[in-house]
Scaffold this motif. Structure first.
Motif, PDB file in Angstrom:
ATOM      1  N   ILE A   1       0.842  -1.205   0.000  1.00 16.64           N
ATOM      2  CA  ILE A   1       0.000   0.000   0.000  1.00 16.64           C
ATOM      3  C   ILE A   1       0.873   1.249   0.000  1.00 16.64           C
ATOM      4  O   ILE A   1       0.630   2.199  -0.755  1.00 16.64           O
ATOM      5  N   GLN A   2       1.899   1.263   0.808  1.00 16.81           N
ATOM      6  CA  GLN A   2       2.780   2.430   0.863  1.00 16.81           C
ATOM      7  C   GLN A   2       3.554   2.619  -0.433  1.00 16.81           C
ATOM      8  O   GLN A   2       3.739   3.741  -0.897  1.00 16.81           O
ATOM      9  N   ARG A   3       3.983   1.519  -1.022  1.00 14.27           N
ATOM     10  CA  ARG A   3       4.773   1.601  -2.254  1.00 14.27           C
ATOM     11  C   ARG A   3       3.927   2.003  -3.461  1.00 14.27           C
ATOM     12  O   ARG A   3       4.469   2.450  -4.465  1.00 14.27           O
ATOM     13  N   ALA A   4       2.592   1.826  -3.367  1.00 12.52           N
ATOM     14  CA  ALA A   4       1.710   2.120  -4.500  1.00 12.52           C
ATOM     15  C   ALA A   4       0.727   3.249  -4.210  1.00 12.52           C
ATOM     16  O   ALA A   4      -0.234   3.427  -4.948  1.00 12.52           O
TER      17      ALA A   4
ATOM     18  N   VAL B   1       3.650  11.025  -3.435  1.00  9.90           N
ATOM     19  CA  VAL B   1       4.404   9.992  -4.141  1.00  9.90           C
ATOM     20  C   VAL B   1       4.516   8.738  -3.281  1.00  9.90           C
ATOM     21  O   VAL B   1       4.240   8.755  -2.076  1.00  9.90           O
ATOM     22  N   ASN B   2       4.935   7.655  -3.912  1.00 14.79           N
ATOM     23  CA  ASN B   2       5.107   6.396  -3.187  1.00 14.79           C
ATOM     24  C   ASN B   2       6.193   6.540  -2.125  1.00 14.79           C
ATOM     25  O   ASN B   2       7.172   7.259  -2.306  1.00 14.79           O
TER      26      ASN B   2
ATOM     27  N   MET C   1       2.259  10.201   3.957  1.00 13.27           N
ATOM     28  CA  MET C   1       1.255   9.158   3.755  1.00 13.27           C
ATOM     29  C   MET C   1      -0.068   9.751   3.277  1.00 13.27           C
ATOM     30  O   MET C   1      -0.543  10.745   3.817  1.00 13.27           O
ATOM     31  N   SER C   2      -0.676   9.100   2.295  1.00 11.59           N
ATOM     32  CA  SER C   2      -1.984   9.530   1.798  1.00 11.59           C
ATOM     33  C   SER C   2      -3.069   9.153   2.804  1.00 11.59           C
ATOM     34  O   SER C   2      -2.825   8.393   3.748  1.00 11.59           O
ATOM     35  N   TYR C   3      -4.262   9.673   2.582  1.00 14.53           N
ATOM     36  CA  TYR C   3      -5.374   9.327   3.474  1.00 14.53           C
ATOM     37  C   TYR C   3      -5.639   7.825   3.454  1.00 14.53           C
ATOM     38  O   TYR C   3      -5.890   7.214   4.488  1.00 14.53           O
ATOM     39  N   PHE C   4      -5.603   7.225   2.278  1.00 13.38           N
ATOM     40  CA  PHE C   4      -5.854   5.789   2.175  1.00 13.38           C
ATOM     41  C   PHE C   4      -4.805   4.987   2.929  1.00 13.38           C
ATOM     42  O   PHE C   4      -5.127   4.047   3.647  1.00 13.38           O
ATOM     43  N   THR C   5      -3.543   5.358   2.780  1.00 12.73           N
ATOM     44  CA  THR C   5      -2.470   4.655   3.484  1.00 12.73           C
ATOM     45  C   THR C   5      -2.660   4.761   4.988  1.00 12.73           C
ATOM     46  O   THR C   5      -2.490   3.784   5.717  1.00 12.73           O
ATOM     47  N   GLN C   6      -3.041   5.939   5.463  1.00 12.49           N
ATOM     48  CA  GLN C   6      -3.246   6.111   6.896  1.00 12.49           C
ATOM     49  C   GLN C   6      -4.460   5.338   7.394  1.00 12.49           C
ATOM     50  O   GLN C   6      -4.411   4.740   8.473  1.00 12.49           O
ATOM     51  N   MET C   7      -5.550   5.343   6.598  1.00 12.26           N
ATOM     52  CA  MET C   7      -6.785   4.661   7.037  1.00 12.26           C
ATOM     53  C   MET C   7      -6.681   3.156   6.912  1.00 12.26           C
ATOM     54  O   MET C   7      -6.901   2.425   7.880  1.00 12.26           O
ATOM     55  N   ALA C   8      -6.388   2.676   5.708  1.00 15.64           N
ATOM     56  CA  ALA C   8      -6.434   1.242   5.434  1.00 15.64           C
ATOM     57  C   ALA C   8      -5.178   0.516   5.901  1.00 15.64           C
ATOM     58  O   ALA C   8      -5.226  -0.674   6.179  1.00 15.64           O
TER      59      ALA C   8
ATOM     60  N   TYR D   1      -5.444   0.411  10.610  1.00 18.13           N
ATOM     61  CA  TYR D   1      -5.794  -1.005  10.735  1.00 18.13           C
ATOM     62  C   TYR D   1      -4.736  -1.748  11.553  1.00 18.13           C
ATOM     63  O   TYR D   1      -5.060  -2.473  12.485  1.00 18.13           O
ATOM     64  N   HIS D   2      -3.476  -1.568  11.209  1.00 20.82           N
ATOM     65  CA  HIS D   2      -2.410  -2.262  11.939  1.00 20.82           C
ATOM     66  C   HIS D   2      -2.302  -1.779  13.384  1.00 20.82           C
ATOM     67  O   HIS D   2      -1.980  -2.555  14.266  1.00 20.82           O
ATOM     68  N   ASN D   3      -2.543  -0.508  13.619  1.00 22.94           N
ATOM     69  CA  ASN D   3      -2.537   0.004  14.990  1.00 22.94           C
ATOM     70  C   ASN D   3      -3.572  -0.710  15.840  1.00 22.94           C
ATOM     71  O   ASN D   3      -3.322  -1.065  16.987  1.00 22.94           O
ATOM     72  N   PHE D   4      -4.760  -0.921  15.294  1.00 18.23           N
ATOM     73  CA  PHE D   4      -5.839  -1.573  16.031  1.00 18.23           C
ATOM     74  C   PHE D   4      -5.578  -3.066  16.191  1.00 18.23           C
ATOM     75  O   PHE D   4      -5.651  -3.607  17.289  1.00 18.23           O
TER      76      PHE D   4
END
Length: 76
Positions: free
Chosen positions: A7-10, A22-23, A51-58, A62-65
């Motif tokens: 996700i981070q790379r893309a 950017v990635n 980090m984009s919004y999607f990277t932070q949310m998804a 997610y991993h934090n939880f």
């Protein structure tokens, strides 16, 4: 961890990226994925400018939880 890394790379091509961030570089993406997966949350980046919004949310939220919540279900 692999999915978070990808996700981070893309993130440039994923949704919810209005700033067109950017990635994330490979080493930083691996470090962040490992950190959030193991619940150490060592952050070597500036969240809103990397980090984009999607990277932070998804990815990160997610991993934090899940990384903290698995100790509630699996006490060992």
């Amino acid at each position: 961890m692999v999915l978070l890394y990808l996700i981070q790379r893309a993130q440039l091509w994923l949704p919810f990226n209005p700033q067109k961030m950017v990635n994330v570089p490979p080493a930083l993406a691996f470090n962040t994925a490992a950190s959030f997966t193991t619940n150490t949350n060592w952050q070597n980046y500036s969240g809103e400018s990397t980090m984009s919004y999607f990277t932070q949310m998804a990815g990160l939220a997610y991993h934090n939880f899940v990384s903290a919540g698995d100790r509630i279900v699996l006490p060992w």
